[in-house]
Write a protein that holds these residues in place. Structure first.
Motif, PDB file in Angstrom:
ATOM      1  N   HIS A  35      41.299  31.465  43.062  1.00  0.00           N
ATOM      2  CA  HIS A  35      39.940  31.701  42.580  1.00  0.00           C
ATOM      3  C   HIS A  35      39.893  32.758  41.462  1.00  0.00           C
ATOM      4  O   HIS A  35      39.377  32.502  40.379  1.00  0.00           O
ATOM      5  CB  HIS A  35      39.039  32.130  43.741  1.00  0.00           C
ATOM      6  CG  HIS A  35      37.580  31.999  43.430  1.00  0.00           C
ATOM      7  ND1 HIS A  35      36.828  30.908  43.816  1.00  0.00           N
ATOM      8  CD2 HIS A  35      36.730  32.804  42.753  1.00  0.00           C
ATOM      9  CE1 HIS A  35      35.591  31.054  43.389  1.00  0.00           C
ATOM     10  NE2 HIS A  35      35.492  32.202  42.745  1.00  0.00           N
ATOM     11  N   CYS A  36      40.400  33.935  41.728  1.00  0.00           N
ATOM     12  CA  CYS A  36      40.372  35.002  40.732  1.00  0.00           C
ATOM     13  C   CYS A  36      41.462  36.017  41.066  1.00  0.00           C
ATOM     14  O   CYS A  36      42.089  35.928  42.126  1.00  0.00           O
ATOM     15  CB  CYS A  36      39.003  35.686  40.685  1.00  0.00           C
ATOM     16  SG  CYS A  36      38.552  36.547  42.206  1.00  0.00           S
ATOM     17  N   GLU A  37      41.678  36.959  40.173  1.00  0.00           N
ATOM     18  CA  GLU A  37      42.635  38.008  40.473  1.00  0.00           C
ATOM     19  C   GLU A  37      42.182  39.332  39.872  1.00  0.00           C
ATOM     20  O   GLU A  37      41.530  39.373  38.826  1.00  0.00           O
ATOM     21  CB  GLU A  37      44.041  37.639  39.993  1.00  0.00           C
ATOM     22  CG  GLU A  37      44.205  37.445  38.514  1.00  0.00           C
ATOM     23  CD  GLU A  37      45.622  37.008  38.152  1.00  0.00           C
ATOM     24  OE1 GLU A  37      46.347  36.521  39.041  1.00  0.00           O
ATOM     25  OE2 GLU A  37      45.987  37.155  36.972  1.00  0.00           O
ATOM     26  N   LEU A  38      42.508  40.402  40.576  1.00  0.00           N
ATOM     27  CA  LEU A  38      42.233  41.758  40.140  1.00  0.00           C
ATOM     28  C   LEU A  38      43.516  42.330  39.562  1.00  0.00           C
ATOM     29  O   LEU A  38      44.579  42.241  40.193  1.00  0.00           O
ATOM     30  CB  LEU A  38      41.746  42.607  41.312  1.00  0.00           C
ATOM     31  CG  LEU A  38      40.387  42.210  41.879  1.00  0.00           C
ATOM     32  CD1 LEU A  38      40.195  42.799  43.258  1.00  0.00           C
ATOM     33  CD2 LEU A  38      39.281  42.664  40.947  1.00  0.00           C
ATOM     34  N   GLN A  39      43.418  42.914  38.363  1.00  0.00           N
ATOM     35  CA  GLN A  39      44.613  43.363  37.648  1.00  0.00           C
ATOM     36  C   GLN A  39      44.450  44.817  37.211  1.00  0.00           C
ATOM     37  O   GLN A  39      43.489  45.154  36.505  1.00  0.00           O
ATOM     38  CB  GLN A  39      44.837  42.511  36.384  1.00  0.00           C
ATOM     39  CG  GLN A  39      44.866  41.019  36.625  1.00  0.00           C
ATOM     40  CD  GLN A  39      44.706  40.248  35.329  1.00  0.00           C
ATOM     41  OE1 GLN A  39      44.041  40.689  34.390  1.00  0.00           O
ATOM     42  NE2 GLN A  39      45.321  39.070  35.281  1.00  0.00           N
ATOM     43  N   PRO A  40      45.368  45.717  37.618  1.00  0.00           N
ATOM     44  CA  PRO A  40      45.358  47.076  37.065  1.00  0.00           C
ATOM     45  C   PRO A  40      45.994  47.051  35.676  1.00  0.00           C
ATOM     46  O   PRO A  40      47.103  46.555  35.496  1.00  0.00           O
ATOM     47  CB  PRO A  40      46.211  47.867  38.065  1.00  0.00           C
ATOM     48  CG  PRO A  40      47.125  46.849  38.661  1.00  0.00           C
ATOM     49  CD  PRO A  40      46.395  45.533  38.660  1.00  0.00           C
ATOM     50  N   ARG A  41      45.277  47.533  34.684  1.00  0.00           N
ATOM     51  CA  ARG A  41      45.774  47.541  33.313  1.00  0.00           C
ATOM     52  C   ARG A  41      45.491  48.912  32.692  1.00  0.00           C
ATOM     53  O   ARG A  41      44.323  49.321  32.604  1.00  0.00           O
ATOM     54  CB  ARG A  41      45.105  46.457  32.464  1.00  0.00           C
ATOM     55  CG  ARG A  41      45.477  45.042  32.859  1.00  0.00           C
ATOM     56  CD  ARG A  41      46.917  44.711  32.460  1.00  0.00           C
ATOM     57  NE  ARG A  41      47.254  43.337  32.753  1.00  0.00           N
ATOM     58  CZ  ARG A  41      47.796  42.932  33.898  1.00  0.00           C
ATOM     59  NH1 ARG A  41      48.027  43.808  34.850  1.00  0.00           N
ATOM     60  NH2 ARG A  41      48.096  41.666  34.089  1.00  0.00           N
ATOM     61  N   GLY A  42      46.554  49.599  32.258  1.00  0.00           N
ATOM     62  CA  GLY A  42      46.387  50.911  31.644  1.00  0.00           C
ATOM     63  C   GLY A  42      45.730  51.873  32.619  1.00  0.00           C
ATOM     64  O   GLY A  42      46.246  52.143  33.693  1.00  0.00           O
ATOM     65  N   ASN A  43      44.557  52.341  32.273  1.00  0.00           N
ATOM     66  CA  ASN A  43      43.871  53.282  33.149  1.00  0.00           C
ATOM     67  C   ASN A  43      42.618  52.667  33.783  1.00  0.00           C
ATOM     68  O   ASN A  43      41.675  53.373  34.147  1.00  0.00           O
ATOM     69  CB  ASN A  43      43.478  54.546  32.365  1.00  0.00           C
ATOM     70  CG  ASN A  43      42.506  54.228  31.231  1.00  0.00           C
ATOM     71  OD1 ASN A  43      42.276  53.054  30.934  1.00  0.00           O
ATOM     72  ND2 ASN A  43      41.975  55.267  30.611  1.00  0.00           N
TER      73      ASN A  43
END
Length: 564
Positions: free
Chosen positions: A479-487
């Protein structure tokens, strides 16, 4: 694969005592094992499964050291087909005739439950009365070891719900054909004075050639003067709530005793809607938690469906019974010009394994609920405390008198993840949040419980390979995804069928801010990120295992698991 015995001796002892293999076949099995003297018990069992000498079910029990439980009366049990509200269903072989059959046995914990006994015998009595190509045939009713059982025809195929979970939706020609065949079965039942009262996708089973059979008459009602069992069920479970909310007609939800053939047609219309769109006919209202609307406009989702087919759905699901088709025969005739038989492809071995996993999860949940019910009964003396109609919490989307709800109400729903997690998981989540909140982002549910996310990409969906698996049919496999990017953190929609919403707007990809409201399927979650420096922290190994524990608890608590 369960943990095998420490030596192969125990496996052979169990196999010898089980009686599963005749002496000649047993000698062949030993010869196969002798080809690799170093093979473990698990490896030997796997070889026998591959050669077709044992089923996966039989091998697993033997590896656990069990030599009994492979026979029931005169039937040899081959595989587990599922665990429903009333009992276990097995694929079995009649040792007298060699026929493959489906064996349905009342659960041992229900053998003194008057309501469930009445329902079980009613289902068998109705099944014995109905002999039609599009109705699952009941062959006989019996009793062994103090437990009633019924023998039905065995069909090696998925039910419509399993097909939809795999393929999301059917081509409109095939959807029309599946429902057309079901309508023919319903017409025969109605002519015999039987109202089904629980028509839904998982009660339509389909074989590899596309032949459809209607099954599970456990909630049916006889309209020919035989009201004894119905009166018994009504006294125990109440007049309201017989059926499944997503598919039950309005009049049936109000008073199940007034349900008639036209009520079944409404449910058939909901089933056709689900087959055409892959969606539950009872849809959540965006921005209004706990509020649902009845959906019947297929063109709203798929404009390419012919107008005549859309009109059939709308007429079947008319609020006023007088505005629906007059009979199931008329429905079949209306669908015939738009129907096209298509074969259904599936891996039956995978299907059986998935059903077994689902049965194990259901059993764990039933055990948990049984312990909880016992604690409640010890502290509070209330008449009819076991009645699911009186005790069903608001969060459950089921009106069934069936305590297990037969797969929790057709295409499964969970109003909030908190309902699915249960108290223990919510407490676990709060504890982890209190001790580790400075390291991880959080998803906060409407009841205040929280899920902790480690600083790595987290995929959300129904699929078994997702990091956070949500058993809700309106949520896509990926369905979707949560992504940590940079800060910071981003959310990306994975081309989901029903979309991912941030603050009420459908998104493809966007950066999340503290306090953003996410809507994923029917879940409403508030996003709270960690301090910027924490995003770069090295994830601790226990975090992923903790998240997996939450996922496992989610599945066990809801009793819902993907079949395919």
């Amino acid at each position: 694969m369960p943990v095998s015995l420490t030596t192969t001796d125990g496996f052979w002892t169990a196999l010898d005592q089980s009686g599963l293999l005749k002496p000649r076949r047993l000698a062949m099995a030993r010869a196969i094992a002798a080809e690799d003297p170093e093979a473990t018990a698990a490896e030997i069992a796997q070889k026998l499964v591959v050669r077709g000498m044992l089923t996966r079910f039989q091998a697993d029990r033997l590896l656990e050291g069990r030599s009994r439980g492979f026979r029931f009366d005169r039937y040899k049990i081959v595989d587990v087909l599922g665990l429903g509200g009333m009992g276990w269903v097995y694929r079995a072989v009649d040792v007298d005739t060699g026929d493959q059959v489906a064996l349905k046995v009342l659960r041992d914990d229900l053998k003194h439950d008057a309501g469930m006994l009445a329902r079980f015998h009613q289902e068998a009595a109705v099944g014995l009365k109905l002999n039609h190509p599009h109705i699952m045939r009941t062959r006989s009713l019996g009793e062994a070891g103090g437990l009633p059982y019924m023998i039905l025809d065995f069909v090696a195929g998925p039910n419509l719900l399993e097909v939809l979970l795999k393929r999301q939706r059917l081509p409109w020609q095939q959807a029309c054909e599946v429902v057309r065949q079901a309508a023919l079965g319903l017409e025969f039942a109605h002519a015999a004075g039987v109202v089904h009262r629980d028509v839904k996708p998982q009660n339509l089973i389909i074989d590899s050639k596309g032949h459809v059979r209607l099954l599970d008459f456990g909630l049916s009602m006889l309209r020919d003067g035989e009201h004894g069992h119905e009166f018994s069920l009504a006294m125990i479970f109440g007049h309201e709530g017989v059926g499944t909310m997503e598919y039950a007609a309005p009049e049936q939800a109000t008073d199940s005793l007034v349900a008639d053939a036209r009520s079944d047609l409404f449910s058939l219309g909901g089933t056709l809607f689900a087959a055409l769109t892959g969606l539950n006919p009872l849809q959540p209202v965006l921005g209004k938690p706990g509020v649902y609307r009845r959906e019947k406009q297929v063109h709203k989702f798929f404009p390419e469906i012919p107008q005549a087919v859309a009109d059939i759905v709308t007429r079947l699901m008319a609020e006023n019974p007088a505005d629906r088709f007059a009979s199931a025969k008329e429905v079949a005739e209306a669908l015939a010009p738009w129907s096209k038989p298509l074969e259904i492809s599936f891996d039956y071995a995978d299907l059986v394994c998935a059903r077994k996993r689902d049965a194990e999860l259901r059993l764990a949940r039933l055990s948990k609920e049984g312990s909880k019910a016992q604690r409640v009964s010890q502290s509070t003396a209330r008449p009819h405390a076991h009645s699911s109609v009186a005790q069903t919490p608001v969060g459950r989307r089921v009106l069934s008198a069936d305590r297990d709800s037969e797969l929790a109400g057709a295409i499964p729903f969970a109003n909030t993840l908190a309902d699915a997690l249960g108290g223990a998981a919510a407490e676990w989540s709060r504890e982890q949040t209190a001790s580790k909140s400075s390291l991880m982002a959080r998803l906060i549910l409407e009841d205040g419980s929280q899920l902790v996310l480690q600083p790595m990409t987290t995929r959300i969906g129904r699929g078994g390979d997702c990091d956070l698996q949500i058993p809700d049919h309106v949520i896509s496999q990926q369905h979707c995804e949560l992504q940590p990017r940079g800060n910071g953190w981003w959310i990306r929609d994975l081309e989901s069928r029903n979309g991912t919403f941030v603050n009420g707007t459908s998104i493809r990809r966007c950066r999340l801010k503290a306090g953003d409201t996410l809507v994923i399927g029917q879940l409403r979650l508030r996003f709270e990120p960690p301090p910027p420096a924490a995003v770069k922290s090295c994830p601790s190994p226990w975090v992923r295992w903790s998240l997996l524990a939450v996922i496992a608890l989610t599945s066990a608590a809801t009793g819902i698991w993907l079949f395919l």
